[in-house]
Design a protein around this motif. Sequence first.
Motif, mmCIF file in Angstrom:
data_model
loop_
_atom_site.group_PDB
_atom_site.id
_atom_site.type_symbol
_atom_site.label_atom_id
_atom_site.label_comp_id
_atom_site.label_asym_id
_atom_site.label_seq_id
_atom_site.Cartn_x
_atom_site.Cartn_y
_atom_site.Cartn_z
ATOM 1 N N GLY A 187 0.724 -1.310 0.028
ATOM 2 C CA GLY A 187 -0.013 -0.073 -0.089
ATOM 3 C C GLY A 187 0.921 1.308 -0.087
ATOM 4 N N TYR A 188 1.224 1.590 1.117
ATOM 5 C CA TYR A 188 1.964 2.898 1.337
ATOM 6 C C TYR A 188 3.006 3.010 2.126
ATOM 7 C CZ TYR A 188 -2.485 4.498 -0.705
ATOM 8 O OH TYR A 188 -3.610 4.430 -1.380
ATOM 9 N N ASP A 387 3.048 0.598 7.937
ATOM 10 C CA ASP A 387 1.979 0.784 9.104
ATOM 11 C C ASP A 387 1.267 -0.367 8.963
ATOM 12 O OD1 ASP A 387 3.095 2.672 10.785
ATOM 13 O OD2 ASP A 387 1.939 4.148 9.542
ATOM 14 N N TRP A 388 0.622 -0.932 10.221
ATOM 15 C CA TRP A 388 -0.288 -2.191 10.365
ATOM 16 C C TRP A 388 -1.522 -1.904 9.904
ATOM 17 C CZ3 TRP A 388 0.199 -7.061 10.019
ATOM 18 C CH2 TRP A 388 1.390 -7.579 10.319
ATOM 19 N N ASP A 389 -2.002 -0.537 10.088
ATOM 20 C CA ASP A 389 -3.183 -0.382 9.515
ATOM 21 C C ASP A 389 -3.357 -0.472 8.108
ATOM 22 O OD1 ASP A 389 -4.418 0.479 11.845
ATOM 23 O OD2 ASP A 389 -3.466 2.747 11.699
ATOM 24 N N ILE A 390 -2.296 -0.159 7.338
ATOM 25 C CA ILE A 390 -2.369 -0.379 5.847
ATOM 26 C C ILE A 390 -2.234 -2.080 5.548
ATOM 27 C CG2 ILE A 390 -0.867 0.174 3.881
ATOM 28 C CD1 ILE A 390 -2.331 2.515 4.954
ATOM 29 N N ILE A 391 -1.440 -2.639 6.325
ATOM 30 C CA ILE A 391 -1.217 -4.179 6.092
ATOM 31 C C ILE A 391 -2.472 -4.872 6.201
ATOM 32 C CG2 ILE A 391 0.158 -6.039 6.627
ATOM 33 C CD1 ILE A 391 2.008 -4.328 7.713
ATOM 34 N N TYR A 392 -3.346 -4.599 7.456
ATOM 35 C CA TYR A 392 -4.504 -5.229 7.873
ATOM 36 C C TYR A 392 -5.709 -5.133 6.845
ATOM 37 C CZ TYR A 392 -3.016 -6.889 12.351
ATOM 38 O OH TYR A 392 -2.385 -7.761 13.199
ATOM 39 N N SER A 393 -5.428 -3.781 6.199
ATOM 40 C CA SER A 393 -6.547 -3.298 5.148
ATOM 41 C C SER A 393 -6.333 -4.126 3.928
ATOM 42 C CB SER A 393 -6.320 -1.678 4.808
ATOM 43 O OG SER A 393 -7.083 -1.260 3.609
#
Length: 405
Positions: A187-188, A387-393
């Motif tokens: 993602g980013y 970041d994990w927010d991006i990974i989980y998404s």
Amino acid sequence: MLSCRQLISRLALLRQASTFACVRAPDYVEVQEEQGNLLKYPQVWLRDNCQCAECFHVATRARKSHWERGPQNVPVSQVGYNQETKQLEIVWQDKHRSNFDLGWLRERDFGEAGRKRYLEEIYKPPAQLWGKTEFEDVRREFQYEDVLEQDAALRDWLEALAVQGFAILKGAPNDINVAKKLAKRIGYIKRTTYGDVFEVKSKPNAGNYAYLMTPLPLHTDMPYYEYKAGINILHTLVQSESKGGANTLTDGFNVASQLQKLHPEDFEVLKSVPVNWFDIGHDGDDSKPFHSLWRAPVICLDVDGRFARINQNTTKRDSRFSVSLAQAVSWYKAYDKFLEIAQSEAVEFKTQAGDVFVFNNLRMLHGRTAYEDAPGNKRHLVGAYVDWDIIYSKLRTLKFPNAKD
């Protein structure tokens, strides 16, 4: 509407008639499925989640804003089940009507099994804790090109990072952009005071302990960030030909779990006493100076009481300890026990050129043995963060590509 035999309030105040069923107090609605499952929902939740066009905006998947001053206390007047549409039909005392697909309701079951299924299958996969003896069993390897080109391989790789906490990619090219490409594949990239990417190699006048050839003790990166980097992507361009330069790794969640079971008093200290973490300096001649500070315990739990983040970095622990004298003394005792367990469970392995070592920076303690550069052989790694927010998404979009809500 059909008979309300399958749909009763908590107080069982339903009329068994073909007109409507009266509920005299705002409470629950129950659905007794034919296969025996009992689904139970608060009336206020049903009104809050009404899916009609007046209450819900389909394109944005959002409630309409009038809810904040809406009829949250209006009770159910009539309930029924439409066999043809497979929907729960509700008439409220203010004459508003709501229809709910039974499948939609089932996915939002308030029962223990339904909550557990959502938290583990959709929210976050549960971590598989491991120690030194389980390392080879949990070690996962993937091919770099497969992860870049195949969604199935990308999903499996991200799942391994979420569950086991680390994985190794093989066969990466001799390209300084590998870490950046992997971050963008997810993602980013996370930009930090060390840039989009960072280079790990010995440097004269090093501003970071990682840029020395000395042993790097077990640690997590950036405990001085409130929003700490989720994963660390480390691509080995050149590995040291000396005996050193090997990676060390320990599952920090497993260490915390052992501490909780064997030394509960020390565990309570490390999850409650805040530590001052800091990073002061600059990275390179053209970088901006930074002064990063964050106070947090070594062991951090989430809202469900599960391990969420480990903070450990001896080189970045401030000499300022903003706690009482008694807390400081008890903390050092507990911290010593934590490090004793961490070091006893540490594994050691040495990546080679073309390997990409990726790990959960909120969980894994990593380090490095001492090494020596030589003419023509200068150890060189390139890293990046996501970041994990991006990974989980990203993981959810791969696991549930047709999800609507």
